[in-house]
Design a protein around this motif. Structure first.
Motif, PDB file in Angstrom:
ATOM      1  N   PRO A 105     -32.444  -2.088  61.931  1.00 53.64           N
ATOM      2  CA  PRO A 105     -32.889  -0.725  63.011  1.00 53.64           C
ATOM      3  C   PRO A 105     -34.324  -1.412  63.745  1.00 53.64           C
ATOM      4  CG  PRO A 105     -32.842   0.958  61.161  1.00 53.64           C
ATOM      5  CD  PRO A 105     -31.996  -0.709  61.217  1.00 53.64           C
ATOM      6  N   LYS A 106     -35.066  -1.789  65.117  1.00 49.23           N
ATOM      7  CA  LYS A 106     -36.124  -2.152  65.864  1.00 49.23           C
ATOM      8  C   LYS A 106     -36.648  -0.615  66.280  1.00 49.23           C
ATOM      9  CE  LYS A 106     -35.185  -4.843  68.518  1.00 49.23           C
ATOM     10  NZ  LYS A 106     -35.491  -6.103  69.107  1.00 49.23           N
ATOM     11  N   ALA A 107     -37.571  -0.191  66.532  1.00 54.16           N
ATOM     12  CA  ALA A 107     -38.289   0.360  67.665  1.00 54.16           C
ATOM     13  C   ALA A 107     -39.900  -0.181  68.633  1.00 54.16           C
ATOM     14  CB  ALA A 107     -37.855   2.049  67.019  1.00 54.16           C
ATOM     15  N   THR A 108     -39.902  -0.068  69.319  1.00 49.07           N
ATOM     16  CA  THR A 108     -40.888  -0.306  70.033  1.00 49.07           C
ATOM     17  C   THR A 108     -42.178   0.764  70.118  1.00 49.07           C
ATOM     18  OG1 THR A 108     -39.770  -1.619  71.590  1.00 49.07           O
ATOM     19  CG2 THR A 108     -41.588  -1.588  72.771  1.00 49.07           C
ATOM     20  N   LEU A 109     -43.527   1.115  70.252  1.00 46.79           N
ATOM     21  CA  LEU A 109     -44.449   1.182  69.802  1.00 46.79           C
ATOM     22  C   LEU A 109     -45.286   1.086  70.770  1.00 46.79           C
ATOM     23  CD1 LEU A 109     -45.833   3.663  68.412  1.00 46.79           C
ATOM     24  CD2 LEU A 109     -47.438   2.150  67.052  1.00 46.79           C
ATOM     25  N   MET A 110     -45.146   1.868  72.078  1.00 47.18           N
ATOM     26  CA  MET A 110     -46.542   1.659  73.012  1.00 47.18           C
ATOM     27  C   MET A 110     -47.904   1.560  72.820  1.00 47.18           C
ATOM     28  SD  MET A 110     -43.971   0.531  74.992  1.00 47.18           S
ATOM     29  CE  MET A 110     -45.033   0.361  76.190  1.00 47.18           C
ATOM     30  N   THR A 111     -48.317   0.934  73.200  1.00 45.84           N
ATOM     31  CA  THR A 111     -49.918   0.894  72.736  1.00 45.84           C
ATOM     32  C   THR A 111     -50.724   0.521  74.464  1.00 45.84           C
ATOM     33  OG1 THR A 111     -50.146  -1.536  72.116  1.00 45.84           O
ATOM     34  CG2 THR A 111     -50.115  -0.028  70.349  1.00 45.84           C
ATOM     35  N   ARG A 112     -51.900   0.837  73.789  1.00 45.51           N
ATOM     36  CA  ARG A 112     -52.897   0.242  75.575  1.00 45.51           C
ATOM     37  C   ARG A 112     -52.444  -1.362  76.162  1.00 45.51           C
ATOM     38  NH1 ARG A 112     -58.670   2.534  74.209  1.00 45.51           N
ATOM     39  NH2 ARG A 112     -57.521   1.630  71.952  1.00 45.51           N
ATOM     40  N   ALA A 113     -52.317  -1.851  74.825  1.00 42.99           N
ATOM     41  CA  ALA A 113     -51.674  -2.892  74.767  1.00 42.99           C
ATOM     42  C   ALA A 113     -50.343  -4.049  75.747  1.00 42.99           C
ATOM     43  CB  ALA A 113     -52.416  -4.100  73.573  1.00 42.99           C
ATOM     44  N   GLY A 114     -49.661  -2.747  75.445  1.00 42.17           N
ATOM     45  CA  GLY A 114     -48.409  -2.742  75.242  1.00 42.17           C
ATOM     46  C   GLY A 114     -47.146  -2.390  74.761  1.00 42.17           C
ATOM     47  N   GLY A 115     -46.362  -3.274  75.005  1.00 38.04           N
ATOM     48  CA  GLY A 115     -44.875  -2.466  73.517  1.00 38.04           C
ATOM     49  C   GLY A 115     -44.839  -3.159  72.022  1.00 38.04           C
TER      50      GLY A 115
END
Length: 231
Positions: free
Chosen positions: A155-165
Motif C-alpha cells: 500500500p501507498k498513499a498521497t499526502l497533499m502539501t502546499r508543494a503538491g502531493g
C-alpha cells in the motif's frame, strides 16, 4: 525513529517508520514483502537492474532487528521474489541474512504468492497462516478476517502539501486489520484508493505514511459504491 501505537483486537502494536510492526507483548517483529533477489530475478531474464536490492533490504532489516531485539521474527510472505531466489544470493548477503535470523529465537516464514515454498537452507518454520492469540498473520488479506495482519498489496498513499502531493508507502489500518507496506528496496506500491485494496476497508480507516523518522497519519475515506447500471 518515532513509532506510532495502534490497538488491534485488544493488542498494542507499534508501527515503525521503517515499515515494520512490533508486538511488544509477544516480543515479535513483523515485516512483509522483502522481495529479496528481485534484481537478480530480472537479470537472469535479460533485464539488467542494479543488483543491490538484497543488500539494501537486509541492511534495513538488520537495523530494525537491532532496534527492537525481538524473540520472534514473522515475515509475511514474498520474502524472496521467486522460489529460487535464495539460491541466487551472493555469499556475503546470505551470511548477513543468516546472522539476522540467528539473532532471534524463532523465525516464521508466512508463504506468499512469490515464494509458495519455504526457502531452502534457512532456519525457521514455514506456514500458510499463523494464529497467535487474537491475531492472525497471512500474506494476503481475507475480507472476512478480524485481528489480521497481512502484506501483499504494497500500500501507498498521497499526502497533499502546499508543494503538491507526496506519495509514500504506508500502513493501511482499521479496527479489523493492518496491511503492512512492502519492505523491499525494489518494490512498487498500490494506491489505497484502488478498489483491490480500498475494498478491504469499506468503512474507511487510517493510513500511516512512512517518513524518514516518523509516520504521518491521515484518514482513509470509505470506498464509494459504483452506481448500478440503469436498465
Amino acid at each position: 525513529m518515532t513509532p506510532a501505537p495502534l490497538h488491534l483486537a485488544g493488542e498494542r502494536l507499534m508501527l515503525d517508520p521503517a515499515g515494520v510492526v512490533s508486538w511488544p507483548a509477544r516480543r515479535t517483529l513483523i515485516v512483509s514483502d522483502l522481495h529479496l533477489e528481485k534484481g537478480s530475478h530480472f537479470a537472469v531474464r535479460g533485464r539488467f537492474v542494479p543488483p543491490y536490492d538484497t543488500r539494501e533490504t537486509l541492511s534495513k532489516l538488520a537495523l530494525a532487528v537491532r532496534r527492537y531485539g525481538p524473540a520472534r521474527l514473522v515475515l509475511l510472505g514474498d520474502s524472496f521474489h521467486d522460489p529460487m531466489g535464495c539460491d541466487r544470493m551472493a555469499p556475503a548477503d546470505c551470511a548477513t541474512l543468516q546472522r539476522i535470523l540467528a539473532s532471534v529465537e524463532e523465525v516464521v516464514w508466512v508463504l506468499g504468492n512469490h515464494d509458495p515454498v519455504a526457502p531452502r537452507g534457512l532456519p525457521g518454520t514455514a506456514v500458510e497462516t499463523l494464529e497467535d492469540g487474537p491475531l492472525t498473520f497471512r500474506h494476503e488479506a481475507d475480507p472476512r478476517a478480524q485481528g489480521e495482519m497481512s502484506g501483499h498489496f504494497h500500500p501507498k498513499a498521497t499526502l497533499m502539501t502546499r508543494a503538491g502531493g507526496i506519495s509514500r508507502p504506508c500502513f493501511a489500518t482499521d479496527a479489523r486489520r493492518v496491511i503492512l507496506p512492502a519492505f523491499g528496496a525494489y518494490t512498487g506500491g498500490l494506491d489505497v484508493r484502488d478498489p483491490a485494496l480500498g475494498g478491504l476497508f469499506p468503512r474507511g480507516g487510517r493510513v500511516f505514511l512512512l517518513g524518514p523518522d516518523r509516520l504521518f497519519s491521515v484518514p482513509m475515506a470509505p470506498m464509494r459504491r459504483r452506481p448500478e447500471p440503469v436498465a
